[in-house]
Design an enzyme around this catalytic site. Structure first.
Site, PDB file in Angstrom:
ATOM      1  N   LYS A 112     -21.214  24.584 -19.186  1.00 32.46           N
ATOM      2  CA  LYS A 112     -20.204  23.849 -19.787  1.00 32.46           C
ATOM      3  C   LYS A 112     -19.378  23.578 -18.271  1.00 32.46           C
ATOM      4  CE  LYS A 112     -15.760  23.922 -20.990  1.00 32.46           C
ATOM      5  NZ  LYS A 112     -15.449  22.803 -20.306  1.00 32.46           N
ATOM      6  N   CYS A 120     -10.220  28.613  -4.920  1.00 36.62           N
ATOM      7  CA  CYS A 120      -9.536  30.065  -5.310  1.00 36.62           C
ATOM      8  C   CYS A 120      -9.499  30.876  -4.020  1.00 36.62           C
ATOM      9  CB  CYS A 120     -10.658  30.711  -6.318  1.00 36.62           C
ATOM     10  SG  CYS A 120     -12.133  30.911  -5.776  1.00 36.62           S
ATOM     11  N   GLU A 142      -0.274  32.061  -8.955  1.00 30.65           N
ATOM     12  CA  GLU A 142      -1.092  31.161  -8.452  1.00 30.65           C
ATOM     13  C   GLU A 142      -0.646  29.530  -8.519  1.00 30.65           C
ATOM     14  OE1 GLU A 142      -4.923  30.369 -10.182  1.00 30.65           O
ATOM     15  OE2 GLU A 142      -5.894  30.949  -8.270  1.00 30.65           O
ATOM     16  N   GLU A 172     -14.534  35.584 -12.872  1.00 33.00           N
ATOM     17  CA  GLU A 172     -14.561  35.197 -11.557  1.00 33.00           C
ATOM     18  C   GLU A 172     -13.045  34.423 -11.675  1.00 33.00           C
ATOM     19  OE1 GLU A 172     -15.710  36.171  -8.767  1.00 33.00           O
ATOM     20  OE2 GLU A 172     -17.826  36.873  -9.650  1.00 33.00           O
TER      21      GLU A 172
HETATM   22  P1  NAD Z   1      -9.512  26.999 -16.534  1.00 33.30           P
HETATM   23  O1  NAD Z   1      -9.496  28.358 -16.782  1.00 33.30           O
HETATM   24  O2  NAD Z   1      -8.330  25.897 -17.035  1.00 33.30           O
HETATM   25  O3  NAD Z   1     -10.835  26.249 -16.803  1.00 33.30           O
HETATM   26  C1  NAD Z   1     -11.995  26.931 -16.668  1.00 33.30           C
HETATM   27  C2  NAD Z   1     -13.112  26.453 -17.478  1.00 33.30           C
HETATM   28  O4  NAD Z   1     -12.807  27.110 -18.741  1.00 33.30           O
HETATM   29  C3  NAD Z   1     -13.145  25.079 -17.946  1.00 33.30           C
HETATM   30  O5  NAD Z   1     -14.344  24.477 -18.042  1.00 33.30           O
HETATM   31  C4  NAD Z   1     -12.369  24.850 -19.167  1.00 33.30           C
HETATM   32  O6  NAD Z   1     -12.666  23.932 -20.040  1.00 33.30           O
HETATM   33  C5  NAD Z   1     -12.959  26.263 -19.767  1.00 33.30           C
HETATM   34  N1  NAD Z   1     -12.092  26.710 -20.895  1.00 33.30           N
HETATM   35  C6  NAD Z   1     -10.691  26.529 -21.230  1.00 33.30           C
HETATM   36  N2  NAD Z   1     -10.358  27.143 -22.187  1.00 33.30           N
HETATM   37  C7  NAD Z   1     -11.338  27.995 -22.577  1.00 33.30           C
HETATM   38  C8  NAD Z   1     -11.616  28.884 -23.834  1.00 33.30           C
HETATM   39  N3  NAD Z   1     -10.540  29.220 -24.532  1.00 33.30           N
HETATM   40  N4  NAD Z   1     -12.815  29.415 -23.981  1.00 33.30           N
HETATM   41  C9  NAD Z   1     -13.921  29.168 -22.944  1.00 33.30           C
HETATM   42  N5  NAD Z   1     -13.590  28.380 -21.926  1.00 33.30           N
HETATM   43  C10 NAD Z   1     -12.611  27.892 -21.750  1.00 33.30           C
HETATM   44  O7  NAD Z   1      -9.440  26.874 -14.945  1.00 33.30           O
HETATM   45  P2  NAD Z   1      -9.465  25.606 -14.107  1.00 33.30           P
HETATM   46  O8  NAD Z   1      -7.832  25.056 -13.997  1.00 33.30           O
HETATM   47  O9  NAD Z   1     -10.527  24.613 -14.349  1.00 33.30           O
HETATM   48  O10 NAD Z   1      -9.722  26.111 -12.571  1.00 33.30           O
HETATM   49  C11 NAD Z   1      -8.762  26.690 -11.733  1.00 33.30           C
HETATM   50  C12 NAD Z   1      -8.753  28.039 -11.834  1.00 33.30           C
HETATM   51  O11 NAD Z   1      -9.814  28.576 -11.515  1.00 33.30           O
HETATM   52  C13 NAD Z   1      -7.743  28.652 -10.711  1.00 33.30           C
HETATM   53  O12 NAD Z   1      -6.920  29.873 -11.184  1.00 33.30           O
HETATM   54  C14 NAD Z   1      -8.816  29.270  -9.631  1.00 33.30           C
HETATM   55  O13 NAD Z   1      -8.250  30.382  -9.066  1.00 33.30           O
HETATM   56  C15 NAD Z   1     -10.078  29.622 -10.554  1.00 33.30           C
HETATM   57  N6  NAD Z   1     -10.979  29.785  -9.778  1.00 33.30           N
HETATM   58  C16 NAD Z   1     -11.828  30.905  -9.360  1.00 33.30           C
HETATM   59  C17 NAD Z   1     -12.706  31.198  -8.599  1.00 33.30           C
HETATM   60  C18 NAD Z   1     -13.463  32.463  -8.330  1.00 33.30           C
HETATM   61  O14 NAD Z   1     -14.468  32.498  -7.899  1.00 33.30           O
HETATM   62  N7  NAD Z   1     -12.655  33.457  -8.638  1.00 33.30           N
HETATM   63  C19 NAD Z   1     -13.303  29.789  -8.099  1.00 33.30           C
HETATM   64  C20 NAD Z   1     -12.631  28.646  -8.468  1.00 33.30           C
HETATM   65  C21 NAD Z   1     -11.509  28.558  -9.424  1.00 33.30           C
END
Ligand code: NAD
Length: 492
Positions: free
Chosen positions: A184, A293, A396, A259
């Site tokens: 997804k 990130c 963040e 992650e």
């Molecule tokens: P997010 O957590 O809002 O969404 C990530 C994914 O999770 C999306 O596909 C979203 O639709 C899905 N999601 C949302 N609610 C969910 C639920 N209840 N159950 C399952 N899936 C769900 O994050 P974002 O805004 O898309 O991305 C930004 C964040 O990602 C930042 O905090 C960034 O630091 C982090 N990030 C971490 C890494 C890493 O490797 N550690 C890499 C890239 C981004």
């Protein structure tokens, strides 16, 4: 914030789900607008799928699992290599799609995102040809060997900042070792995942090995994490969402890799190679508009060099060319969404309340061109004078905002670096090798870069400590995560 599609926009191109090797519409027939961040306008429609679509994907993935898991590694490898080749062949198409979908500069998508997606497939395609199984001899009693077998269906959930880069980082190891997968992508950036399906079909990936279900986190993401037949979850995203994923998966005893977010320190000692430290810090602060990130959003500079660093850093940042992401000269594109833009603005206002000085940026400038007049742009912003423990320095932001703070000693800067809930990555700039090792040992982070940033060898363990995540991906760690180790013990 999701934007449901309106009647007028019904003629926009429709992204489709990919289930069992076929492109299909969501069962509920609903779509969301897919917005181009540079223009603020919808340019395609993304399925707003639900649990029924996930169920169809589970059936497809379950049906093909016995065959795919028994397919010889050499054959799986051949198909994955073909996928890598096809991504490379279509690099320009993928790069434009990624840039349009995310607002990132086309040059960055061309040089980083898409080549890395191809490398992910190539790396794991060849890794499975070079793995070894352990054997343990129990003194005169028995002989043990470890079988590492695919676990079944893997659920792969990824964010919007590096869409194909991160999704392929999960898909490639998951299917390389013989699992089937339901992926997804973020609902904000679905386009390159859609294009990947065409490539997988052309490469001859058997139907149902990879299924992509588009939609929101609370609907599709939650249906994946809560599905009893999806026993492995690899999630990349925010810490708050990661907690929900853990809560959904724990009672079902899923194997979960998380992650999550970061608030990474970037430490510059007075003995650093200053040219390199400044160039590296500009990248680590503002690459992808600060939406990586691993970005070093907290810069710490040894007091003796603080004034000089701030002056030269600001000079360099001011030269970054903000513009239409599709202009090949652009170095700073748009923020991914209106909501993210509002979040960035909120933190800049908060920084003022917390006593910070906006040394550069802080307010939106003129639009790069007419096409982008309603786009989500925000300039690279540098803030000084904030206390170390304030909210702007602890939470963040995930945008083009950095803070710079002076420090006096090694001991002090290690304390500053570790004084957050996150522990994803860090950078240290110094010519003193012993000091570099000392700091690396003490910093609470999954990655410590010395005199560099974002050098990513695909073999190394990748992940975070504390609220930046649980588990490691990359290289052998990923192969192990996506397999079940089974000890076979044979009596002598
Ligand atoms: P997010 O957590 O809002 O969404 C990530 C994914 O999770 C999306 O596909 C979203 O639709 C899905 N999601 C949302 N609610 C969910 C639920 N209840 N159950 C399952 N899936 C769900 O994050 P974002 O805004 O898309 O991305 C930004 C964040 O990602 C930042 O905090 C960034 O630091 C982090 N990030 C971490 C890494 C890493 O490797 N550690 C890499 C890239 C981004």
């Amino acid at each position: 914030m999701y934007i449901r599609c309106t009647a007028v926009q019904k003629e926009l191109p429709r992204i489709q789900n990919y289930i069992g090797g076929r492109f299909v519409s969501p069962i509920g027939g609903k779509y969301l607008d897919n917005i181009e961040p540079a223009t603020g306008q919808p340019y395609s429609l993304v399925p707003e799928s639900d649990a029924r679509d996930v169920e169809a994907a589970v059936e497809a993935a379950e049906t093909v699992f016995p065959e795919w898991s028994r397919t010889p590694a050499a054959e799986r490898s051949r198909i994955l290599l073909r996928i890598a080749d096809l991504i490379e062949r279509d690099l320009e198409k993928f790069a434009r799609a990624e840039s349009t979908d995310t607002g990132k500069p086309l040059a960055l998508a061309r040089s980083l995102d898409i080549p890395r997606a191809s490398s992910n497939f190539r790396f794991f395609a060849t890794a499975i040809l070079h793995t070894e199984n352990e054997a343990h001899v129990t003194d005169g009693i028995a002989f043990n060997y470890t079988l590492r077998q695919p676990r079944g269906i893997a659920g792969l959930i990824s964010p919007w900042n590096l869409p194909l880069y991160l999704l392929s980082w999960k898909i490639a190891p998951a299917i390389a070792v013989g699992n089937t997968a339901i992926a997804k992508p973020s609902e904000l950036t679905p386009m390159t995942a859609f294009l990947l399906c065409e490539v997988c079909r052309e490469a001859g990936l058997p139907e149902g090995v990879l299924n992509i279900v588009h939609g929101t986190g609370p609907e599709v993401g939650a249906a994946i994490t809560g599905h009893p037949k999806i026993g492995t979850i690899s999630f990349t995203g925010g810490t708050v969402t990661g907690r929900k994923v853990a809560e959904a998966g724990a009672p079902l005893f899923k194997k979960i890799s998380l992650e999550l977010g970061g608030k990474n320190p970037n430490i510059i000692f007075a003995d650093a190679d200053f040219d390199a430290a400044i160039a590296g810090s500009v990248r680590s602060s503002f690459a992808n508009q600060g939406q990586v990130c691993l970005c070093g959003s907290r810069v710490f500079v040894e007091r003796a060099s603080y004034e000089e660093f701030v002056r030269r850093f600001i000079e360099r940042v001011a030269q970054l060319k903000q513009g239409d992401p599709l202009d090949p000269e652009t170095e700073q594109g748009a923020i991914v969404s209106k909501m993210q833009l509002e979040k960035v603005k909120y933190y800049v206002e908060l920084a003022k309340e917390e006593g910070g000085r906006i040394a550069l940026g802080g307010e939106r400038g003129p639009s790069p061109n007419d096409r982008c007049r309603d786009g989500y742009f925000f300039p690279p912003t540098v803030i000084t004078g904030l206390p170390v423990a304030c909210r702007v320095n602890r939470e963040e932001i995930f945008g083009p905002v950095v803070t710079i703070t002076p420090f006096e000693s090694e001991e002090e800067v290690v304390r500053y670096a570790n004084d957050v809930d996150y522990g994803l990555s860090s950078s240290v700039w110094t010519q003193n090798l012993s000091r570099a090792h000392r700091i690396a040992e003490q910093i609470h982070a999954g990655t410590v870069w010395i005199n560099c940033w974002l050098v990513r060898d695909l073999r190394v363990p990748f992940g975070g400590m504390k609220q930046s995540g649980v588990g490691r991906e990359g290289g052998e760690e990923a192969l192990r995560f996506f397999t079940e180790p089974k000890n076979v013990c044979i009596a002598r």
